[in-house]
Design a protein around this motif. Structure first.
Motif, PDB file in Angstrom:
ATOM      1  N   GLU A   1       0.857  -1.178   0.000  1.00 32.75           N
ATOM      2  CA  GLU A   1       0.000   0.000   0.000  1.00 32.75           C
ATOM      3  C   GLU A   1       0.892   1.226   0.000  1.00 32.75           C
ATOM      4  N   GLY A   2       0.533   2.237  -0.758  1.00 26.80           N
ATOM      5  CA  GLY A   2       1.447   3.371  -0.863  1.00 26.80           C
ATOM      6  C   GLY A   2       0.741   4.704  -0.953  1.00 26.80           C
ATOM      7  N   PHE A   3       1.540   5.744  -1.036  1.00 25.69           N
ATOM      8  CA  PHE A   3       1.013   7.102  -1.128  1.00 25.69           C
ATOM      9  C   PHE A   3       2.087   7.972  -1.752  1.00 25.69           C
ATOM     10  N   ALA A   4       1.682   9.129  -2.233  1.00 27.15           N
ATOM     11  CA  ALA A   4       2.619  10.112  -2.762  1.00 27.15           C
ATOM     12  C   ALA A   4       2.304  11.462  -2.136  1.00 27.15           C
ATOM     13  N   LEU A   5       3.318  12.097  -1.570  1.00 25.96           N
ATOM     14  CA  LEU A   5       3.114  13.390  -0.919  1.00 25.96           C
ATOM     15  C   LEU A   5       2.963  14.499  -1.952  1.00 25.96           C
ATOM     16  N   SER A   6       2.183  15.511  -1.592  1.00 22.62           N
ATOM     17  CA  SER A   6       1.948  16.616  -2.514  1.00 22.62           C
ATOM     18  C   SER A   6       1.655  17.897  -1.745  1.00 22.62           C
ATOM     19  N   GLY A   7       2.214  18.991  -2.240  1.00 25.97           N
ATOM     20  CA  GLY A   7       1.844  20.317  -1.732  1.00 25.97           C
ATOM     21  C   GLY A   7       2.303  20.644  -0.338  1.00 25.97           C
ATOM     22  N   MET A   8       3.316  19.988   0.184  1.00 25.62           N
ATOM     23  CA  MET A   8       3.775  20.309   1.539  1.00 25.62           C
ATOM     24  C   MET A   8       4.540  21.628   1.566  1.00 25.62           C
ATOM     25  N   ALA A   9       4.524  22.278   2.716  1.00 29.36           N
ATOM     26  CA  ALA A   9       5.192  23.572   2.877  1.00 29.36           C
ATOM     27  C   ALA A   9       5.888  23.618   4.227  1.00 29.36           C
ATOM     28  N   ALA A  10       6.676  24.658   4.430  1.00 29.20           N
ATOM     29  CA  ALA A  10       7.418  24.803   5.691  1.00 29.20           C
ATOM     30  C   ALA A  10       6.465  24.817   6.875  1.00 29.20           C
ATOM     31  N   GLY A  11       6.827  24.052   7.898  1.00 29.77           N
ATOM     32  CA  GLY A  11       6.016  24.006   9.108  1.00 29.77           C
ATOM     33  C   GLY A  11       5.004  22.883   9.135  1.00 29.77           C
ATOM     34  N   GLU A  12       4.761  22.240   8.000  1.00 25.47           N
ATOM     35  CA  GLU A  12       3.801  21.138   7.951  1.00 25.47           C
ATOM     36  C   GLU A  12       4.494  19.820   8.294  1.00 25.47           C
ATOM     37  N   THR A  13       3.765  18.964   9.015  1.00 29.73           N
ATOM     38  CA  THR A  13       4.321  17.691   9.469  1.00 29.73           C
ATOM     39  C   THR A  13       3.558  16.537   8.851  1.00 29.73           C
TER      40      THR A  13
END
Length: 398
Positions: free
Chosen positions: A204-216
């Motif tokens: 099972e997988g995922f792809a990260l998108s749209g992260m910015a500074a301060g996000e965890t």
């Protein structure tokens, strides 16, 4: 030469007596009011200066009230966070106790739930006059001093940073992570992909998108949790922050050495794509979820819903966050206390300065009063003698 029309001696005696009476009246006014400059007519320049200083003293009294209110407000918040820190330590003890195979995790979960409820109660109740410094983020401003430059007065404020101790993670949407949809199942910032079981021998997988500074981003696999917070340095480096977070999570998962769990990461194919594989021998499968908490979420975000299956690392991070929040409140409370002492001392100094300008020297005034009263008696007697002088002329005509 003597004249019955013009009594020069009486005129001189009268003017002298008038001067004595004027000085006597002024001295009596000083004694009754305690001031040498009681009104603008006494000394306009000194009176004007004293009135400006008196207005500043009144202003500093209001500042002292503001500082006292601010100090109490921060003290309430600091006390609450210190108490919450102790509660978090107790939760940590429960999580550590749950590591014992013989532990009754059900009872431990109940105890943790009660502790979380108590923490939430403290958060909502930690308010002073309706202001709660730990229920949300932002800033509060209190009046710290008055700054005068000539005829211009400006305010000097103290900023109090709120410490968001909310226990619920900031999420926007929920959904299951579909197995095999690695490259297309994007996880955008501010969303949470709910727990989904991975079948034995599946992935099972995922792809990260749209992260910015301060996000965890937090990846939970079974009873293990891994997280990475994007820093401003990551953004400034020019790297793709989604790739940075993915690579960090992959490194953590591989370093954990979990039985039957591996991770597949191919940065050449998709640097933001991470797949979790479950060994076929793991017939029970394992739950996996991915969450991204928005930037600025407090140190206790996610505490609501905590159980004994959460990791020591997670609760330790929250303890450190609470300690940092209490320390921040302690620092600003100390600053407010120091400022309050300064404002009080400054007000006293101004009052002393005003006294030096307008207050009467009572010892000097008392001595001067005695002298003027004697002079007044002598003046009256001199005037009486001068008024009798024309009477002596009558004897010349007898």
């Amino acid at each position: 030469m003597s004249s019955i029309n013009t009594n020069t001696s009486a005129m001189v005696a009268l003017q002298t007596l008038k001067g004595i009476n004027s000085n006597l009246a002024k001295t009596q006014s000083e004694i009754s009011t305690g001031k040498t400059v009681a009104s603008a007519k006494d000394n306009s320049a000194v009176w004007a200066i004293s009135k400006v200083m008196e207005s500043d003293v009144s202003g500093f009294e209001s500042v002292s009230t503001s500082l006292a209110t601010g100090q109490s407000m921060v003290s309430v918040a600091r006390t609450a966070v210190e108490s919450i820190t102790d509660d978090l330590k107790t939760i940590k003890e429960k999580i550590v106790a749950a590591q014992d195979p013989s532990a009754d995790t059900g009872k431990l979960d109940d105890e943790i739930s009660e502790l979380v409820s108590m923490i939430e109660s403290k958060i909502s109740g930690a308010q002073f006059n309706g202001v709660n410094l730990i229920s949300s983020s932002g800033n509060e401003t209190i009046l710290g001093s008055l700054d005068r430059s000539g005829n211009t007065v400006s305010t000097n404020t103290i900023n109090i940073a709120r410490q968001d101790m909310s226990t619920t993670a900031t999420t926007v949407a929920t959904g299951a992570v579909a197995a095999g949809a690695n490259a297309t199942n994007f996880v955008a910032a501010g969303t949470n992909k709910g727990a989904s079981a991975i079948a034995a021998g599946a992935a099972e997988g995922f792809a990260l998108s749209g992260m910015a500074a301060g996000e965890t981003v937090t990846l939970a696999i079974g009873d293990r949790s891994f997280s990475y917070t994007v820093s401003q340095a990551d953004v400034d480096s020019g790297s793709d922050v989604n790739e940075v977070a993915t690579a960090n999570l992959f490194s953590q998962v591989m370093g954990a050495g979990m039985s039957g769990i591996t991770a597949t990461y191919d940065p050449a194919a998709n640097a933001a794509d991470l797949t979790i594989n479950v060994d076929a021998a793991n017939t029970l499968g394992v739950n996996m979820s991915v969450a991204i908490n928005a930037a600025g979420s407090g140190p206790l975000a996610g505490l609501n819903g905590f159980t004994s299956s959460n990791t020591v690392a997670e609760i330790e991070s929250m303890i450190n966050g609470a300690i940092d929040a209490a320390a921040a409140f302690g620092a600003v409370e100390s600053r407010i206390e120091s400022q309050a002492t300064f404002v009080s001392d400054l007000g006293d100094a101004l009052k002393t300065g005003i006294g030096a300008l307008v207050d009467a020297d009572m010892e000097e005034a008392s001595a001067r009063l005695q002298a003027l009263q004697t002079q007044q008696q002598l003046g009256i007697q001199s005037l009486s003698i001068a008024n009798q002088q024309p009477q002596s002329i009558l004897s010349l005509f007898k």
